[in-house]
Design an enzyme around this catalytic site. Structure first.
Site, mmCIF file in Angstrom:
data_model
loop_
_atom_site.group_PDB
_atom_site.id
_atom_site.type_symbol
_atom_site.label_atom_id
_atom_site.label_comp_id
_atom_site.label_asym_id
_atom_site.label_seq_id
_atom_site.Cartn_x
_atom_site.Cartn_y
_atom_site.Cartn_z
ATOM 1 C CD GLU A 85 -3.135 -2.410 7.305
ATOM 2 O OE1 GLU A 85 -1.901 -2.350 6.842
ATOM 3 O OE2 GLU A 85 -4.177 -1.946 7.235
ATOM 4 C CD GLU A 131 -2.613 5.274 7.040
ATOM 5 O OE1 GLU A 131 -1.424 4.995 7.638
ATOM 6 O OE2 GLU A 131 -2.622 5.280 5.808
ATOM 7 C CG HIS A 137 -5.282 1.524 5.563
ATOM 8 N ND1 HIS A 137 -4.882 2.622 6.488
ATOM 9 C CD2 HIS A 137 -4.526 0.796 5.494
ATOM 10 C CE1 HIS A 137 -3.523 2.211 6.647
ATOM 11 N NE2 HIS A 137 -3.390 1.045 6.004
ATOM 12 C CG ASN A 159 -1.582 1.347 1.494
ATOM 13 O OD1 ASN A 159 -2.071 1.903 0.258
ATOM 14 N ND2 ASN A 159 -2.330 1.578 2.560
ATOM 15 N N GLY A 214 2.966 1.831 10.616
ATOM 16 C CA GLY A 214 3.746 2.921 10.426
ATOM 17 C C GLY A 214 4.753 3.315 11.730
ATOM 18 C CB SER A 231 5.547 -2.101 11.288
ATOM 19 O OG SER A 231 5.221 -0.661 11.580
ATOM 20 C CE LYS A 275 -0.044 3.210 4.636
ATOM 21 N NZ LYS A 275 0.342 3.188 6.284
#
Length: 286
Positions: free
Chosen positions: A202, A132, A130, A43, A208, A248, A45
């Site tokens: 996730e 985010e 996701h 991904n 991240g 990560s 982003k």
């Protein structure tokens, strides 16, 4: 690969094997004993910053897939503006998908991109849910369900992302959070349509941050997710559904993660922007 035995299927609710899709969007006959095919995805982003960089990165990643690579599906989820250029640079070595989609087909939705638009340029996979998008852009479970339904309706496939925050994890709520997100996100999707769905677990606290859930912790949550799918559909459907880990993932952690019986792949963020690192993840060793 995670192999299915007839004995395991009958004897345990949390069988770690499956009748599985053998390729993107396809499925095998349920009369055939199969393995869930690993699925390694990246991904990007809000990266990279130019078309030339995107083409070079996609091309470099594709070059890491060789005859000696594991028998796995590979996909890159990239910004809309780079999709066609990335497709042209990878050939048939991997899929290029979208990082999201609007659940509406047309109309007064400034800045939105529809499933029909994506389908028209050859996109077959898109992300939904996701963290985010949930946290920064305020996408609700209902909106995410709309994305999933529209992708399935369009004949495309969806990777539904789920996962708990650090405080929820500390309160032992990972299973409960994933149950809610799975049940709401997949509402209205039939057993037959689940062959075009992958799940990406996730944990939000690992995205991240450099933190990675231990393989044992990730396996535990993946096993719970498979049990939830069995409750929602049936054991055969649960066993056939690929559940990826994200958060990560690195060249150092991928082998042990992929050795777990219920971890069927990886959704990789930062490391997918480095062709050497992502190449090593694609070429995981178990």
């Amino acid at each position: 690969m995670k192999l299915l035995s007839a004995v395991a299927l009958v004897s345990t609710l949390t069988s770690t094997s499956a009748f599985a899709p053998s390729s993107f969007g396809g499925s095998k006959s349920s009369t055939q004993l199969e393995a869930r095919k690993p699925f390694i995805s990246g991904n990007w982003k809000l990266n990279p910053q130019t078309k030339d960089e995107a083409v070079a990165l996609a091309s470099d990643i594709a070059s890491k897939i060789t005859a000696d690579s594991p028998d796995a599906d590979v996909a890159l989820f990239v910004p809309y503006v780079f999709i066609e250029a990335a497709m042209g640079s990878v050939g048939d070595k991997l899929q290029v998908g979208a990082e999201g989609v609007c659940p509406e087909i047309k109309g007064a939705f400034t800045g939105a991109v529809s499933t029909s638009m994506l389908n028209s340029v050859g996109v077959k996979w898109a992300l939904a849910g996701h963290s985010e998008r949930r946290v920064i852009f305020g996408e609700t479970d209902e909106y995410i369900n709309g994305q999933c339904l529209k992708l399935i309706e369009q004949g495309m496939s969806v990777m539904l992302c789920i996962g708990e925050s650090e405080s929820e994890y500390d309160q032992n709520l990972a299973g409960a959070v994933c149950a809610v997100q799975l049940k709401k996100g997949l509402a209205g999707i039939s057993k037959e349509e689940m062959s075009r769905v992958a799940i990406a677990y996730e944990p939000v606290w690992a995205i991240g941050t450099g933190k990675v859930a231990t393989p044992e912790t990730a396996q535990n949550v993946h096993e719970k997710c498979r049990a939830i799918l069995a409750d929602m559909y049936d054991q055969e459907t649960a066993d056939a559904t690929r559940i990826l880990y994200g958060g990560s993932v690195s060249p150092e952690s991928v082998d042990e993660l992929m050795s777990q019986p219920d971890i069927d792949g990886a959704l990789v963020g930062g490391a997918s922007l480095d062709s050497e690192k992502f190449g090593r993840i694609i070429n995981f060793q178990v």
